[in-house]
Scaffold this motif. Structure first.
Motif, PDB file in Angstrom:
ATOM      1  N   HIS A 101      24.058 -39.917  30.608  1.00 52.71           N
ATOM      2  CA  HIS A 101      24.749 -41.197  31.109  1.00 52.71           C
ATOM      3  C   HIS A 101      25.147 -41.715  29.781  1.00 52.71           C
ATOM      4  O   HIS A 101      26.229 -42.181  29.830  1.00 52.71           O
ATOM      5  CB  HIS A 101      23.595 -42.067  31.449  1.00 52.71           C
ATOM      6  CG  HIS A 101      23.140 -41.585  32.943  1.00 52.71           C
ATOM      7  ND1 HIS A 101      23.355 -42.392  33.911  1.00 52.71           N
ATOM      8  CD2 HIS A 101      22.067 -40.454  33.118  1.00 52.71           C
ATOM      9  CE1 HIS A 101      22.870 -41.751  35.194  1.00 52.71           C
ATOM     10  NE2 HIS A 101      22.141 -40.604  34.393  1.00 52.71           N
ATOM     11  N   TYR A 102      24.691 -41.631  28.634  1.00 56.93           N
ATOM     12  CA  TYR A 102      25.011 -42.358  27.272  1.00 56.93           C
ATOM     13  C   TYR A 102      25.479 -41.620  26.129  1.00 56.93           C
ATOM     14  O   TYR A 102      25.722 -42.128  25.183  1.00 56.93           O
ATOM     15  CB  TYR A 102      23.967 -43.358  26.933  1.00 56.93           C
ATOM     16  CG  TYR A 102      23.435 -44.421  28.418  1.00 56.93           C
ATOM     17  CD1 TYR A 102      24.449 -45.040  28.732  1.00 56.93           C
ATOM     18  CD2 TYR A 102      22.194 -44.459  28.617  1.00 56.93           C
ATOM     19  CE1 TYR A 102      24.052 -45.837  29.865  1.00 56.93           C
ATOM     20  CE2 TYR A 102      21.819 -45.291  29.656  1.00 56.93           C
ATOM     21  CZ  TYR A 102      22.653 -45.853  30.299  1.00 56.93           C
ATOM     22  OH  TYR A 102      22.047 -46.667  31.488  1.00 56.93           O
TER      23      TYR A 102
ATOM     24  N   HIS B  10      19.038 -39.563  29.861  1.00 59.35           N
ATOM     25  CA  HIS B  10      19.672 -40.707  29.134  1.00 59.35           C
ATOM     26  C   HIS B  10      20.771 -40.163  28.651  1.00 59.35           C
ATOM     27  O   HIS B  10      21.778 -40.840  28.534  1.00 59.35           O
ATOM     28  CB  HIS B  10      18.487 -41.396  28.231  1.00 59.35           C
ATOM     29  CG  HIS B  10      18.923 -42.489  27.537  1.00 59.35           C
ATOM     30  ND1 HIS B  10      19.882 -42.642  26.569  1.00 59.35           N
ATOM     31  CD2 HIS B  10      18.654 -43.785  27.866  1.00 59.35           C
ATOM     32  CE1 HIS B  10      19.894 -44.064  26.139  1.00 59.35           C
ATOM     33  NE2 HIS B  10      19.400 -44.729  27.039  1.00 59.35           N
TER      34      HIS B  10
ATOM     35  N   THR C  71      23.602 -39.720  24.518  1.00 61.20           N
ATOM     36  CA  THR C  71      22.503 -39.848  23.231  1.00 61.20           C
ATOM     37  C   THR C  71      21.913 -38.333  23.053  1.00 61.20           C
ATOM     38  O   THR C  71      20.533 -38.256  23.204  1.00 61.20           O
ATOM     39  CB  THR C  71      21.457 -40.915  23.768  1.00 61.20           C
ATOM     40  OG1 THR C  71      20.863 -40.562  24.974  1.00 61.20           O
ATOM     41  CG2 THR C  71      22.061 -42.359  23.629  1.00 61.20           C
TER      42      THR C  71
ATOM     43  N   VAL D 188      19.450 -48.933  28.462  1.00 62.25           N
ATOM     44  CA  VAL D 188      20.214 -48.275  27.327  1.00 62.25           C
ATOM     45  C   VAL D 188      19.247 -48.112  26.197  1.00 62.25           C
ATOM     46  O   VAL D 188      19.744 -47.192  25.406  1.00 62.25           O
ATOM     47  CB  VAL D 188      21.459 -49.458  26.700  1.00 62.25           C
ATOM     48  CG1 VAL D 188      22.079 -49.416  25.636  1.00 62.25           C
ATOM     49  CG2 VAL D 188      22.424 -49.733  28.063  1.00 62.25           C
TER      50      VAL D 188
END
Ligand code: PMP
Length: 307
Positions: free
Chosen positions: A30-31, A27, A33, A109
């Motif tokens: 991609h984002y 994750h 985080t 998300v």
């Protein structure tokens, strides 16, 4: 890679760098985080010493809390793992990068299905972050056209991976413009910080530590304030600082784990003070470097020795 990190601590085990692999479906990849820290260990007469380990680990956990990321270890376990990683690699001095991130359970998300976090600790040898010349002659800064994000857009108090898209954009453009570092202003034009440093200025013998609600609470900044006060200087926190205040200061300098204490000699093509490294700045730099290398008994409280 050009980074030689030796053995990396990954989810509880020390593994060779080549084997410290994670999923391309994480994750965080991609984002953005993730949360991380930047720590240094310095060579001392008694082996490497990690500077302000407890405060860095605490900030890592605060960053994780802000992102609702669950680190499946206690702060004490992470601190011990950091010591163990430095010891195993046998570095005399090194940079230490702990990172915790939402893994590869789900790519929606919403990151929470990816709890608890994956965690790694990497260490490598790293010299003057802004180069030796910037330390000697003072660094050149240019105000970035990329503004620092307000606290209701991104959590600047968290050392979160995604925040560094803003820092990376500013840094790339500053280097392309021939400067050493970016000066990040907020949306109203007030001075925030560098892409990876806090900022100070000196005026009429008084040291002003720039404070802004969007800045990362720097551990080097905190250390330098204590050192400056111990040296007998008056230190004030300065809010809502505009660029002109820096242009007309006697000295400007930056602090950060990577940058340590780095003088600033030019901002937006204007020489600061004498246009070279400031005297007071270099005094603070000297004492800071003595503190981190164990040469100052009064600051040994900040050191964790790796025996
Ligand atoms: N601001 C930002 C955005 C940073 O990335 C850093 C480096 N961690 C700092 C300030 C300075 O913090 P510290 O002195 O704790 O390294």
């Amino acid at each position: 890679t050009r980074i030689h990190a030796g053995k990396i601590w990954l989810n509880g085990e020390l593994v060779p760098q080549e084997e410290a692999r994670v999923s391309v479906l994480a994750h965080a990849l991609h984002y953005g985080t993730s949360v991380f820290e930047g720590i240094r260990a310095y060579e001392t007469d008694e082996g490497p010493a990690i500077f302000r380990l407890e405060e860095h680990v605490e900030r890592l956990f605060h960053s994780a809390k802000i992102l609702r990321l669950e680190i499946p270890y206690t702060p004490e376990q992470i601190a011990n793992a950091i010591v163990e990683t430095v010891r195993t690699n046998g570095w005399k001095s090194c940079y230490i990068r702990p990172l915790a991130w939402f893994g590869a359970t789900s790519l929606g998300v919403n990151p929470l299905p990816n709890n608890p976090a994956d965690v790694m600790i990497a260490t490598w040898e790293w010299g003057a972050y802004l180069g030796e010349e910037a330390v000697r002659k003072g660094a050149k800064l240019v105000a970035s056209s990329w503004r620092r994000f307000p606290g209701d857009v991104m959590p600047g108090k968290a050392k979160a991976g995604g925040n560094y898209v803003n820092s990376a954009l500013a840094k790339m453009d500053a280097l392309a413009a021939g400067a050493d570092e970016a000066l990040l202003l907020d949306k109203e034009g007030y001075v925030a910080e560098g892409s990876g440093e806090n900022l100070f200025f000196v005026k009429n013998g008084v040291i002003h530590a720039i404070e802004h609600s969007v800045n990362l609470p720097g551990i080097t900044r905190d250390s330098v304030i204590e050192i400056a006060e111990d040296l007998g200087y008056a230190v004030k926190e300065a809010y809502r600082v505009t660029r002109e205040i820096l242009f007309t200061a006697d000295e400007v300098f930056m602090t950060g784990t990577a940058a340590e204490v780095t003088p600033v000699s030019m901002i937006d093509h204007r020489p600061i003070g004498t246009g070279s490294a400031g005297e007071l700045t270099m005094q603070l730099r000297k004492v800071y470097l003595e503190a981190v290398t164990g040469k100052r008994p009064e600051y040994r409280k900040w050191l964790t020795f790796v025996k």
